[in-house]
Design a protein around this motif. Sequence first.
Motif, PDB file in Angstrom:
ATOM      1  N   VAL A 296     -80.405   4.542   1.792  1.00 42.88           N
ATOM      2  CA  VAL A 296     -80.029   5.902   1.412  1.00 42.88           C
ATOM      3  C   VAL A 296     -80.269   6.038  -0.087  1.00 42.88           C
TER       4      VAL A 296
ATOM      5  N   LEU B 129     -78.307  14.794   6.539  1.00 40.04           N
ATOM      6  CA  LEU B 129     -78.149  13.345   6.331  1.00 40.04           C
ATOM      7  C   LEU B 129     -77.521  12.700   7.555  1.00 40.04           C
TER       8      LEU B 129
ATOM      9  N   LEU C 267     -79.145   9.812   9.868  1.00 39.42           N
ATOM     10  CA  LEU C 267     -78.466   8.528  10.081  1.00 39.42           C
ATOM     11  C   LEU C 267     -78.345   8.205  11.565  1.00 39.42           C
TER      12      LEU C 267
END
Length: 609
Positions: A487, A546, A550
């Motif tokens: 990340v 995000l 993920l």
Amino acid sequence: MGKTIRLTAAQAMVRYIAAQQNDDGERFIEGCWAIFGHGNVAGLGEALHGAKDNFPTWRGHNEQTMAHAAIAYAKQLGRRKAMAVTSSIGPGAANMVTAAALAHVNRLPVLLIPGDVFADRGPDPVLQQVEDFTDGTVTVNDCFKPVTRYFDRIMRPEQLLTALPRAFRTMTDPAECGPVCLSFCQDVQAEAFDYPESFFEPKIWRQRRMRPDEFDLADVAKLIRGARRPVIVAGGGVLYAQATEALADFAQTHNIPVTETQAGKSVLPWDHPLNLGPIGVTGGEPSNTVCAEADVVIGVGTRFQDFTTGSWGLFANPARRLISLNVAAYDAMKHGAVPLQSDALVGLEELGEALNSYTSPGKIDGLKADWLGKVDPLTDAPDGNELATDMQVIGAVQRASTEETVVMCAAGTMPGELHKLWKASKPGSYHMEYGFSCMGYEIAGAMGIKMAQPERDVICFTGDGTYMMANSEMATAAMMGIPFTVVVTDNRGYGCINRLQMSTGSAEFNNLLDHSIGGENSNIDFAKHAEAMGAVSVKVGSIAELEEALAKRAQAKGPYVIVIDTDPYPSTEPGGTWWDVGVPEVSERAEVNAARAKYETNKKTQRAD
């Protein structure tokens, strides 16, 4: 004399290394990272090729970062296994010095084998040789001496008979553990010698568990029995000693709360009732409040680094006493501590017996709940489309994590935010290199963690600054098919140091790109860069995106990179302590003068003992 076998020195080294085992019966050095050049390609290169069927050699892209991968491997496995790293002479060797320092600070084993000049000096000066005008014995590899636990220059083949056992003794000794450098002269690598066959028989290097001295044990037990407000500071030594259950039993039996350093985070589950959480500069209110009032501070496996102690301004109780349970005498004696030199597991067990029925009368009711009530909302997803904060990124990763997740980092903003906010569920689920806090450790380190524990879900946090420092092992991981998640929080610069600069009264200068010469011209596409090295990558525009990205990470067959823009200014305000960063005594800036006055006030709280 028994039977001998004729081998080159390089062949003998590889054969010996491959035969050494830990007390689980596994090979202690799992394999060797290598970038070949003149100085190691002919000797060690040939020897490693001959052993490749049962002793792997991995090709890195940078000497420093492949050594970082090896160090992360050893750290994640609690120093139970390690790796070797070899380079050419000159710049290849010098590139590994930073990694050696990282391992030295963190007390982690790695076997560094840089090539060296010719022992016979026949062709001197060879390509890439540094010449000292006053000392003919000096080479670049002398730079390793201050940052390794054991250094030897191999100038004769038979010297391996003593040097290699010394190297393994160092790497497997709980007190002396650290990096070893065997500087291997390139002509010697190719020379043959009749080695005893017995030298290559498998040998088990057991984890030695030092017991505490009975008089020291009695002194420490007496001190704790008289305590009204004791507290434990748990460091990385608890993890290395496999003492997490012993620590939990000790804390529960005697009602002593536990605080966690960066290296010690995850020794207890985050929700354990006696786990007060992070301590120090990047710590939380529960730990720092209790430590400030403590009359006895019990360090277990900690170096008492300044971030832990608030530059020795945290333990403010004038009556407080310091105990250090540590396997290394150097750490056990720090700052006037009452020492208990011992393995953490054995030391906690025997100290518990010596304390008998003692129970601390101290209370910590409500402290953690109040703290979580302040900081948990910081990790929630935002309602609007504003630029994400680092805290919100951590929240998204936390919500996506599983019992097998390991989060890792080393430098910049995220170590502090993760120390405060990440909720580690079990030992080894939090991997932070905060001894040397080396920018560029992250990507290579994530690869090393995944090699150590392939079953784990490894998530690496890195800022744009540290990504730019060292990213070449991304290509190595892609080449080898090693999956982990990265990340990248892009705040356009060194956000953490920019905030530190501001806190000392200085103007924002040369940290964020927008405050740097030509910074307005910088527009790096990190997703495309990672893709060019073989990673699967995506740029997301929000915390919601995000979380969606993920959720897809398990599909990746190699490194998976998620890039998100973040705000460089917000940080977690609650918690923390003063950190001793010198502020100029003289300045034309009113802000600096105000910061200096505050600095002088805080300096008065600093204790030297």
